[in-house]
Design a protein around this motif. Structure first.
Motif: not given
Length: 373
Positions: A317-337
């Motif tokens: 398990k991992a906690k997301v520290l910052y928002d992250y917008d996926a650069a392409d379809s291979s990546e997963l967008s993240l929301l902080a916390d």
């Protein structure tokens, strides 16, 4: 009273003589005694030391106390030889406000409990700042101030006295030169007429020579005193170097304390339940952090995310520290916390992991995550 009038008249005459000598030197009508090159270098070095010491002192004051009104208040207390009242640091004041707000919102609520933790940390940071300010004022500012208000004033006073004695010396040289010139040009019509006149001219030249010897002695003595004071600038540099090292040590200790307190605060906040809402406003990664400029590794072109399967063991398990917008379809967008499941696959760059959230899956940067046990 007569003595005071005579003394005043004598002082006025001396001042007038110096003023005339100074004016004639500026106009190029009189010779000026030049100091040797070593002495000139000593004076130049002293002036440079005073100039930069004053600048460093003033800017250090601004660094330690940015509020100009507070600096003026401390200046007046110092001049009046009174102890300045204890001042609450901004960190301590912020901590107090946070703790008071927590009482109003309820210390059992997620927001209230977090405010209490952060407020306590801010108080500790404020206390560390207070200690740093006191240490810096004693070990760094005070020696610089003592030089500017003590040693430098003495040096300046002796240099002014040396300049006045130099003007007196050059004025004596001018008078002696004029007396000898007048004696050489004296006309001699006959012995009966010129004997008293020659006698007066000779006496005038002798008096001028005596005055010159006295002036030269006083000038040489004062030049030696001034030279010793100027050579003491080397000791001043050594002292200021030691003070500078102490200032750096105080800064390092202060920032180390701040870093420790912030790390402890982060750990405490991580242990608080429901400390952050998942639907809170997305936070922004701090400027200059490792999150800027992250790009997908080269193997993204060959790695097909839909074909990646989670291993039977090794997921975390991992906690997301910052928002992250996926650069392409291979990546997963993240929301902080938010919490996600992560794992690695063979051949992936060490800066990336595979993240899963429900039925969504994609690569995520390690720097955006806090891995949990």
């Amino acid at each position: 009273m007569d003595f005071n009038v005579k003394k005043l008249a004598s002082g006025a005459g001396l001042f007038f003589t110096r003023a005339v000598q100074f004016t004639e030197e500026k106009l190029g009508q009189a010779e000026k005694t030049e100091l040797d090159a070593h002495f000139e270098n000593l004076m130049s070095r002293a002036d440079c030391t005073k100039h930069w010491t004053e600048k460093i002192f003033r800017q250090t004051e601004v660094l330690l106390q940015p509020n100009p009104s507070a600096r003026i208040e401390e200046f007046f207390y110092e001049k009046l030889d009174m102890k300045a009242p204890s001042r609450v640091t901004n960190g301590e004041l912020l901590g107090k406000y946070m703790e008071d707000a927590a009482k109003e919102f309820g210390s059992e609520t997620p927001y209230g409990s977090t405010l209490i933790k952060v407020g306590e940390c801010e108080r500790r940071l404020g206390a560390a700042e207070r200690e740093f300010l006191q240490t810096s004022a004693i070990s760094f500012l005070t020696p610089l101030r003592n030089f500017l208000e003590g040693d430098w004033r003495t040096i300046s006073k002796e240099r002014r006295l040396l300049e006045n004695l130099r003007l007196d010396l050059d004025a004596c040289k001018t008078r002696l030169k004029k007396a000898k010139l007048a004696e050489a040009k004296a006309m001699v019509p006959d012995f009966q007429e010129t004997r008293p006149r020659n006698y007066v001219l000779s006496a005038s030249a002798s008096a001028a020579e005596h005055e010159l010897r006295v002036a030269q002695t006083e000038f040489d003595r004062q030049a030696e005193v001034t030279r010793l004071l100027l050579e003491g600038i080397s000791s001043t540099h050594v002292n200021h170097l030691r003070c500078l090292n102490e200032f750096v040590e105080a800064q390092a200790a202060y920032y180390k304390q701040c870093h420790f307190h912030m790390q402890e605060l982060q750990k405490e906040l991580g242990r608080l339940p429901n400390a952050f809402a998942l639907n809170s406003t997305p936070s922004v990664a701090p400027a200059g952090s490792a999150s800027e400029g992250i790009t997908s590794p080269v193997e993204t072109e060959t790695l097909k995310i839909e074909e990646v399967q989670a291993p039977a063991t090794g997921t975390r398990k991992a906690k997301v520290l910052y928002d992250y917008d996926a650069a392409d379809s291979s990546e997963l967008s993240l929301l902080a916390d938010e919490l996600i499941t992560v794992y690695t696959v063979p051949g992936m760059d060490s800066d990336w992991l595979i993240g899963e959230r429900g039925n969504q899956k994609g690569k995520v940067p390690v720097t955006y995550l806090e891995l949990l046990s």
